[in-house]
Design a protein around this motif. Structure first.
Motif, short mmCIF file in Angstrom:
data_model
loop_
_atom_site.label_atom_id
_atom_site.label_comp_id
_atom_site.label_asym_id
_atom_site.label_seq_id
_atom_site.Cartn_x
_atom_site.Cartn_y
_atom_site.Cartn_z
N LYS A 1 -3.90 4.37 5.37
CA LYS A 1 -2.76 3.49 5.09
C LYS A 1 -3.11 2.08 5.53
O LYS A 1 -3.75 1.89 6.57
CB LYS A 1 -1.52 3.98 5.84
N ARG A 2 -2.68 1.13 4.73
CA ARG A 2 -2.87 -0.28 5.10
C ARG A 2 -1.69 -1.07 4.55
O ARG A 2 -1.27 -0.88 3.40
CB ARG A 2 -4.18 -0.82 4.54
N GLN A 3 -1.18 -1.97 5.38
CA GLN A 3 0.01 -2.72 4.97
C GLN A 3 -0.31 -4.20 4.85
O GLN A 3 -1.06 -4.77 5.63
CB GLN A 3 1.14 -2.52 5.98
N GLY A 4 0.31 -4.80 3.84
CA GLY A 4 0.25 -6.25 3.68
C GLY A 4 1.67 -6.78 3.64
O GLY A 4 2.61 -6.13 4.09
N GLN A 5 1.81 -7.95 3.05
CA GLN A 5 3.15 -8.52 2.93
C GLN A 5 3.86 -7.85 1.76
O GLN A 5 3.50 -8.03 0.61
CB GLN A 5 3.05 -10.02 2.69
N ARG A 6 4.84 -7.04 2.05
CA ARG A 6 5.65 -6.29 1.07
C ARG A 6 4.87 -5.21 0.32
O ARG A 6 5.41 -4.52 -0.53
CB ARG A 6 6.30 -7.21 0.01
N VAL A 7 3.61 -5.07 0.58
CA VAL A 7 2.81 -4.04 -0.09
C VAL A 7 2.15 -3.12 0.92
O VAL A 7 1.77 -3.54 2.01
CB VAL A 7 1.73 -4.64 -1.03
N THR A 8 2.04 -1.86 0.52
CA THR A 8 1.36 -0.85 1.33
C THR A 8 0.48 -0.03 0.40
O THR A 8 0.92 0.37 -0.69
CB THR A 8 2.37 0.09 2.01
N VAL A 9 -0.74 0.21 0.82
CA VAL A 9 -1.63 1.09 0.05
C VAL A 9 -1.84 2.36 0.86
O VAL A 9 -2.07 2.32 2.07
CB VAL A 9 -2.96 0.40 -0.30
N LEU A 10 -1.72 3.49 0.18
CA LEU A 10 -1.95 4.80 0.79
C LEU A 10 -3.14 5.46 0.10
O LEU A 10 -3.26 5.41 -1.13
CB LEU A 10 -0.71 5.69 0.64
N LEU A 11 -4.00 6.05 0.89
CA LEU A 11 -5.19 6.71 0.37
C LEU A 11 -5.21 8.17 0.81
O LEU A 11 -5.13 8.46 2.01
CB LEU A 11 -6.44 5.99 0.87
N ASN A 12 -5.32 9.06 -0.15
CA ASN A 12 -5.45 10.48 0.13
C ASN A 12 -6.80 10.94 -0.43
O ASN A 12 -6.93 11.19 -1.63
CB ASN A 12 -4.30 11.27 -0.51
N LYS A 13 -7.77 11.03 0.44
CA LYS A 13 -9.13 11.36 0.00
C LYS A 13 -9.24 12.82 -0.42
O LYS A 13 -10.11 13.16 -1.23
CB LYS A 13 -10.12 11.04 1.12
N THR A 14 -8.39 13.66 0.11
CA THR A 14 -8.46 15.09 -0.21
C THR A 14 -8.23 15.33 -1.70
O THR A 14 -8.93 16.12 -2.33
CB THR A 14 -7.43 15.87 0.60
N VAL A 15 -7.25 14.62 -2.24
CA VAL A 15 -6.94 14.80 -3.66
C VAL A 15 -7.36 13.59 -4.48
O VAL A 15 -7.00 13.47 -5.66
CB VAL A 15 -5.44 15.09 -3.86
N LYS A 16 -8.10 12.66 -3.88
CA LYS A 16 -8.61 11.46 -4.56
C LYS A 16 -7.46 10.71 -5.23
O LYS A 16 -7.46 10.46 -6.44
CB LYS A 16 -9.71 11.83 -5.55
N HIS A 17 -6.51 10.32 -4.41
CA HIS A 17 -5.31 9.66 -4.90
C HIS A 17 -5.04 8.40 -4.09
O HIS A 17 -5.17 8.39 -2.86
CB HIS A 17 -4.12 10.62 -4.82
N LEU A 18 -4.64 7.39 -4.82
CA LEU A 18 -4.35 6.08 -4.23
C LEU A 18 -2.97 5.65 -4.72
O LEU A 18 -2.64 5.87 -5.89
CB LEU A 18 -5.40 5.10 -4.74
N SER A 19 -2.18 5.06 -3.85
CA SER A 19 -0.89 4.54 -4.32
C SER A 19 -0.64 3.15 -3.75
O SER A 19 -1.16 2.79 -2.69
CB SER A 19 0.26 5.48 -3.95
#
Lengths: 113, 114
Positions: free
Chosen positions: A56-74
């Motif tokens: 997980k990484r947060q910016g200004q009003r945005v957050t990125v989530l990474l799930n390496k197990t299922v190769k998914h990014l949001s």
């Protein structure tokens, strides 16, 4: 008008609500991921990135989530604004070797007033 | 972030002619990249251009169709040759900078071939 993104999946969100844009990546060797925003008539603009040693990484009003197990990014956008309307692309790359970026198919975000 | 400019921003060309697109970066970079973005689609890498060496082309792209120059560390050109309507696309220049080689893009050149 611009033709970029005409046939892309579309996410419609009410102004002020949160948006979640999803991306499935393909290369298990990828260890660096970026989200880009592309407004009509412009080149892709860097929004936020994340390394594979984070989930997980947060910016200004945005957050990125990474799930390496299922190769998914949001990408999560808080309190979506009309200026957030654009096409969003995820990109993946290994940070060794060719550094070649692979871009996802893109999602068009429409913010409803 | 890097500041990247492209010229022209758009052009309409006749079939069989060529268009040369210029890309200028605001500081010296080792690697520059050229992408194609066809209508309604994502970005496809055409080639990687390193100063002092020939460009490296991706599968499906050849030097005769897409000759590239990289005369110095801040400038590159892409020529799209023998144009056909299928070449109508947005062409994007990019470079990398930063700790993790974050990639930054120019504004793109919108090409329409009649």
């Amino acid at each position: 008008g611009e033709s970029v993104g005409l046939h892309l999946p579309t996410l419609s969100v009410q102004e002020g609500d949160n948006s979640i844009i999803n991306c499935a990546y393909s290369n298990s060797a990828s260890d660096y991921f970026i989200w880009y925003k592309q407004e009509s008539g412009k080149g892709p603009q860097f929004i936020i990135d994340i390394r594979s040693n984070m989930d997980k990484r947060q910016g200004q009003r945005v957050t990125v989530l990474l799930n390496k197990t299922v190769k998914h990014l949001s990408l999560q956008i808080a309190a979506t604004q009309p200026g957030d309307s654009a096409v969003y692309f995820c990109a993946e790359t290994p940070t060794s070797g060719t550094y070649k970026y692979i871009f996802g198919t893109g999602t068009r975000l429409k913010v409803l007033a | 972030s890097a500041v990247i400019s492209q010229k022209p921003s758009r052009d309409i060309c006749q079939r069989g002619t060529s268009l040369t697109i210029q890309c200028q970066v605001d500081s010296q970079v080792t690697m520059m990249f050229w992408y194609r973005q066809q209508p309604g689609q994502s970005l496809t890498l055409i080639a990687t251009a390193n100063q002092g060496s020939e460009a490296t082309y991706e599968s499906g792209f050849v030097i005769d169709k897409f000759p590239i120059s990289r005369p110095n560390l801040t400038f590159s050109t892409l020529t799209v040759s023998n144009l056909s309507p299928e070449d109508s696309s947005i062409y994007l220049c990019s470079s990398r900078r930063g700790r993790y080689n974050e990639q930054f893009f120019g504004p793109g050149t919108r090409l329409t071939v009649l």
